[in-house]
Motif scaffolding. Structure first.
Motif, PDB file in Angstrom:
ATOM      1  N   ALA A  59     -30.541  43.634  16.287  1.00 54.82           N
ATOM      2  CA  ALA A  59     -29.674  44.191  15.204  1.00 54.82           C
ATOM      3  C   ALA A  59     -28.831  45.158  15.309  1.00 54.82           C
ATOM      4  CB  ALA A  59     -31.032  45.332  14.285  1.00 54.82           C
ATOM      5  N   ARG A  60     -27.714  45.260  14.331  1.00 52.69           N
ATOM      6  CA  ARG A  60     -26.767  46.172  14.658  1.00 52.69           C
ATOM      7  C   ARG A  60     -26.965  47.748  14.809  1.00 52.69           C
ATOM      8  NH1 ARG A  60     -24.201  42.132  11.707  1.00 52.69           N
ATOM      9  NH2 ARG A  60     -23.038  40.965  12.923  1.00 52.69           N
ATOM     10  N   ILE A  61     -26.285  49.154  15.863  1.00 46.16           N
ATOM     11  CA  ILE A  61     -26.459  49.213  14.867  1.00 46.16           C
ATOM     12  C   ILE A  61     -25.891  50.626  16.245  1.00 46.16           C
ATOM     13  CG2 ILE A  61     -29.019  49.900  15.889  1.00 46.16           C
ATOM     14  CD1 ILE A  61     -28.616  51.137  18.896  1.00 46.16           C
ATOM     15  N   THR A  62     -25.614  51.888  16.048  1.00 48.42           N
ATOM     16  CA  THR A  62     -25.155  52.947  16.209  1.00 48.42           C
ATOM     17  C   THR A  62     -25.408  53.902  17.884  1.00 48.42           C
ATOM     18  OG1 THR A  62     -23.991  53.272  14.607  1.00 48.42           O
ATOM     19  CG2 THR A  62     -22.956  55.065  15.733  1.00 48.42           C
ATOM     20  N   ALA A  63     -24.710  53.683  18.665  1.00 52.21           N
ATOM     21  CA  ALA A  63     -25.446  53.683  19.754  1.00 52.21           C
ATOM     22  C   ALA A  63     -25.292  54.995  20.347  1.00 52.21           C
ATOM     23  CB  ALA A  63     -25.150  52.913  21.205  1.00 52.21           C
ATOM     24  N   ALA A  64     -24.009  55.753  19.726  1.00 51.84           N
ATOM     25  CA  ALA A  64     -23.090  56.715  19.830  1.00 51.84           C
ATOM     26  C   ALA A  64     -22.422  56.960  18.030  1.00 51.84           C
ATOM     27  CB  ALA A  64     -22.468  57.494  21.194  1.00 51.84           C
ATOM     28  N   ALA A  65     -22.664  58.430  18.180  1.00 52.02           N
ATOM     29  CA  ALA A  65     -21.566  58.872  17.115  1.00 52.02           C
ATOM     30  C   ALA A  65     -21.109  60.343  17.383  1.00 52.02           C
ATOM     31  CB  ALA A  65     -22.157  58.299  15.711  1.00 52.02           C
ATOM     32  N   THR A  66     -19.987  60.587  17.194  1.00 52.26           N
ATOM     33  CA  THR A  66     -19.651  62.047  16.775  1.00 52.26           C
ATOM     34  C   THR A  66     -20.412  62.883  15.562  1.00 52.26           C
ATOM     35  OG1 THR A  66     -17.819  61.820  16.142  1.00 52.26           O
ATOM     36  CG2 THR A  66     -17.967  61.822  18.344  1.00 52.26           C
ATOM     37  N   ASP A  67     -20.524  62.490  14.818  1.00 53.13           N
ATOM     38  CA  ASP A  67     -21.438  62.610  12.993  1.00 53.13           C
ATOM     39  C   ASP A  67     -21.984  62.197  12.433  1.00 53.13           C
ATOM     40  OD1 ASP A  67     -19.719  61.566  11.623  1.00 53.13           O
ATOM     41  OD2 ASP A  67     -17.691  63.514  12.591  1.00 53.13           O
ATOM     42  N   GLN A  68     -22.630  61.946  11.859  1.00 50.51           N
ATOM     43  CA  GLN A  68     -22.965  61.925  10.717  1.00 50.51           C
ATOM     44  C   GLN A  68     -22.573  60.809   9.894  1.00 50.51           C
ATOM     45  OE1 GLN A  68     -25.592  64.176   8.106  1.00 50.51           O
ATOM     46  NE2 GLN A  68     -27.430  63.788  10.442  1.00 50.51           N
ATOM     47  N   LEU A  69     -21.162  60.948   9.207  1.00 53.85           N
ATOM     48  CA  LEU A  69     -19.959  60.499   8.249  1.00 53.85           C
ATOM     49  C   LEU A  69     -19.652  59.507   9.388  1.00 53.85           C
ATOM     50  CD1 LEU A  69     -18.371  60.494   6.165  1.00 53.85           C
ATOM     51  CD2 LEU A  69     -16.082  61.246   7.486  1.00 53.85           C
TER      52      LEU A  69
END
Length: 197
Positions: A59-69
């Motif tokens: 499944a596609r995921i966001t592995a790292a992000a700077t914020d919830q937006l």
């Protein structure tokens, strides 16, 4: 005309450290978070940055992000199977959106993104060898924030992130193979051991 891409000492140092890391799941996660934070800091006025990959289940995921937006904008792309990050990933190209309010390529996703206050985006593929592993992206709240210089810089970030993701995948694959071999050997040992009468 050549693009001058002066890198700060901090950015050059991070790339050098990343190239020599022995990775575990913990270091991969922390380094990917560092890469997204540095990407956000490198692009003036950028609202957020993130990395999209496949999880072990596909499944596609966001592995790292700077914020919830960033996570919200990404999650809707995955749910709708539509958006600039996914095109960058699938087509292995840098995708720049100068003004989300007037872009017609993703008619279902862009209204959601503009409701979040996003107006510009830039996505670059994570490619290792012949494999597209995901995409890295930055989002902005003003139209026209990104140009050719930013495309080149984000491609550099994505190249480094792709190395990390590929190494982490190799590590996880080797760990799974090792565990499988150990289980197989234990099963073989049980089936060939002499039985008590």
């Amino acid at each position: 005309m050549s693009l001058e891409l002066p890198l700060s000492d901090e950015l050059a140092g991070v790339f050098a450290r990343m190239s020599g890391l022995l990775l575990s799941e913990e270091t991969v996660g922390s380094v990917l978070r560092l890469v997204t934070r540095l990407a956000q800091e490198t692009f003036p006025d950028t609202t957020g940055a993130g990395l999209s990959v496949l999880d072990p289940g596909g499944a596609r995921i966001t592995a790292a992000a700077t914020d919830q937006l960033v996570e919200r904008a990404d999650r809707v792309q995955y749910e709708m199977e539509s958006g600039p990050c996914l095109v960058a990933w699938a087509d292995r190209v840098v995708v720049r959106v100068d003004d989300l309010a007037h872009d017609t390529r993703w008619p279902r996703w862009t209204p959601f993104a503009t409701e979040l206050g996003l107006r510009a985006s830039l996505s670059a593929p994570l490619v290792a060898g012949d494999t597209a592993l995901g995409a890295m992206k930055v989002y902005g709240t003003r139209p026209g924030m990104y140009g050719a210089r930013e495309e080149s810089l984000l491609s550099m970030f994505a190249t480094q992130a792709a190395v990390l993701v590929a190494n982490a995948k190799s590590y996880a694959d080797a760990h799974r193979v090792s565990a499988g071999l150990q289980a197989s050997m234990r099963g073989r040992d049980r089936s060939t051991s002499p039985r008590e009468s």
